[in-house]
Design an enzyme around this catalytic site. Structure first.
Site, PDB file in Angstrom:
ATOM      1  CG  ASP A  15      -4.838 -16.421  -1.718  1.00  0.00           C
ATOM      2  OD1 ASP A  15      -4.230 -15.514  -1.136  1.00  0.00           O
ATOM      3  OD2 ASP A  15      -4.983 -16.462  -2.954  1.00  0.00           O
ATOM      4  CD  GLU A 222      -6.552  -8.878  -1.324  1.00  0.00           C
ATOM      5  OE1 GLU A 222      -7.015  -8.818  -2.475  1.00  0.00           O
ATOM      6  OE2 GLU A 222      -5.326  -8.993  -1.111  1.00  0.00           O
TER       7      GLU A 222
HETATM    8  O1  FUB Z   1      -4.249 -14.943  -4.810  1.00  0.00           O
HETATM    9  C1  FUB Z   1      -4.797 -13.876  -5.543  1.00  0.00           C
HETATM   10  C2  FUB Z   1      -5.296 -12.819  -4.634  1.00  0.00           C
HETATM   11  O2  FUB Z   1      -4.229 -12.312  -3.836  1.00  0.00           O
HETATM   12  C3  FUB Z   1      -6.311 -13.254  -3.617  1.00  0.00           C
HETATM   13  O3  FUB Z   1      -7.578 -13.519  -4.139  1.00  0.00           O
HETATM   14  C4  FUB Z   1      -6.223 -12.105  -2.695  1.00  0.00           C
HETATM   15  O4  FUB Z   1      -6.870 -12.261  -1.477  1.00  0.00           O
HETATM   16  C5  FUB Z   1      -4.719 -11.962  -2.549  1.00  0.00           C
HETATM   17  O5  FUB Z   1      -4.188 -12.864  -1.614  1.00  0.00           O
END
Ligand code: FUB
Length: 323
Positions: A15, A222
């Site tokens: 991320d 997301e």
């Molecule tokens: O790294 C944890 C979670 O996985 C992130 O917050 C999401 O976007 C996904 O990449």
């Protein structure tokens, strides 16, 4: 730089949110660890406990690990799971925004402050008022306003909210209903709170119709990110269970945004997540995959590749599987 470059090989990192501060690139990734928690749809296996911050002077230069910048054990309201963070600079201070489950297992967004981009960051005693869900991204517009985009489905808990209120038995809408969207709110002058009620980041198709919840190849899941190119606002995001990084373009930070296409096709691993940065006249996509861990979805490695535009402002799709 047409080849992808892994940035760190002694830690698992994911991320990546990249920014230029003081002429250098600073990267704010999640720090993946082997927690031993079995994989499930709520992401319990992503049980991260601290953040390291990295910097580099050139896109192909040495990467410096500045060590632990924030540890969950120092966050007074912490439950578990430090997920994707982002950082913003204003008036001599750096603000690190991070999602974390509180002691009742509800994701909130916290703020931690430092005088240096690499930290260490001191967390506030409580999360941002009215914050929920995950994946904060802070965008600084040319007029000096800061906007936070956030939200994530499934383990990110966005389906539990409508109109910024928690609902009972939160579920995603039916396939033929409008999709759930990310949220956006201007930040207050002191950078610590929302200055307004968060609004939906609406994404429409080429006919101006809201994307539908069943449109898994295009709807938001997301990993919000916003950048500006040639006066247009590019909202990019992950489609989650179809593993694409997509983008939509609008005329102002609130949208609506019109869906335009795929930035990155699926990578090795379940999640895909990114940031987009201009540095020394070129554009770059920071992202991650699970190739170095042999495909373990909870052990990701961040990487960077050049991102290119077509003359009409569309982004050239990058193949997630090639090196
Ligand atoms: O790294 C944890 C979670 O996985 C992130 O917050 C999401 O976007 C996904 O990449």
């Amino acid at each position: 730089m047409k080849k992808k470059r892994y940035l760190v090989d002694n830690l698992y990192t994911a991320d990546p949110a990249a920014h230029v501060f003081n002429g250098k690139i600073y990267i704010y990734p999640s720090h993946d660890i082997e927690s031993g928690i079995p994989e499930n749809d709520l992401g319990d296996h992503f049980d991260m406990r601290d953040y390291h911050i990295f910097s580099m002077e050139e896109i192909d230069g040495e990467v410096t690990d500045h060590g632990v910048a924030l540890d969950v054990k120092n966050i007074p309201w912490a439950g578990r799971q430090l997920w994707d963070s982002d950082c913003a600079f204003k008036n001599g201070k750096y603000y690190l925004y991070f999602p974390l489950k509180d002691k009742t297992d509800i994701f909130r967004i916290g703020v931690a402050i430092s005088e240096k981009p690499e930290g260490p960051f001191k967390p506030l005693d409580a999360p941002m008022k009215g914050s929920y869900s995950i994946d904060p991204c802070v965008f600084l517009d040319d007029d000096g306003s800061y906007y936070m985009y956030f939200g994530g489905l499934w383990g990110g808990q966005l389906q539990r909210y409508r109109n910024n209120k928690a609902i009972e038995c939160g579920q995603e809408p039916k396939d033929d209903e409008p999709a759930l969207f990310a949220r956006v709110a201007k930040l207050s002058d002191n950078m610590l709170e929302f200055a307004e009620e968060p609004r939906d980041v609406i994404i429409v198709d080429e006919n101006g119709e809201l994307l539908k919840a069943g449109d898994h190849e295009r709807r938001f899941f997301e990993a919000s990110w916003v950048h500006k190119y040639n006066g247009k606002y590019y909202f990019s995001y992950s489609t989650g269970n179809t593993h694409l990084l997509c983008y939509a373009v609008g005329d102002n930070p609130y949208g609506p945004f019109t869906y335009k296409g795929v930035i990155l096709t699926p990578v090795v691993g379940w999640t895909t997540h990114h940031s987009i940065l201009e540095f020394k006249g070129k554009w770059y996509l920071f992202h991650h995959d699970c190739k170095p861990s042999g495909g373990k979805t909870w052990l990701r490695s961040m990487k960077v590749v050049e991102l290119e535009y077509n003359p009409d402002g569309s982004i050239k799709t990058i193949d997630g599987m090639t090196d």
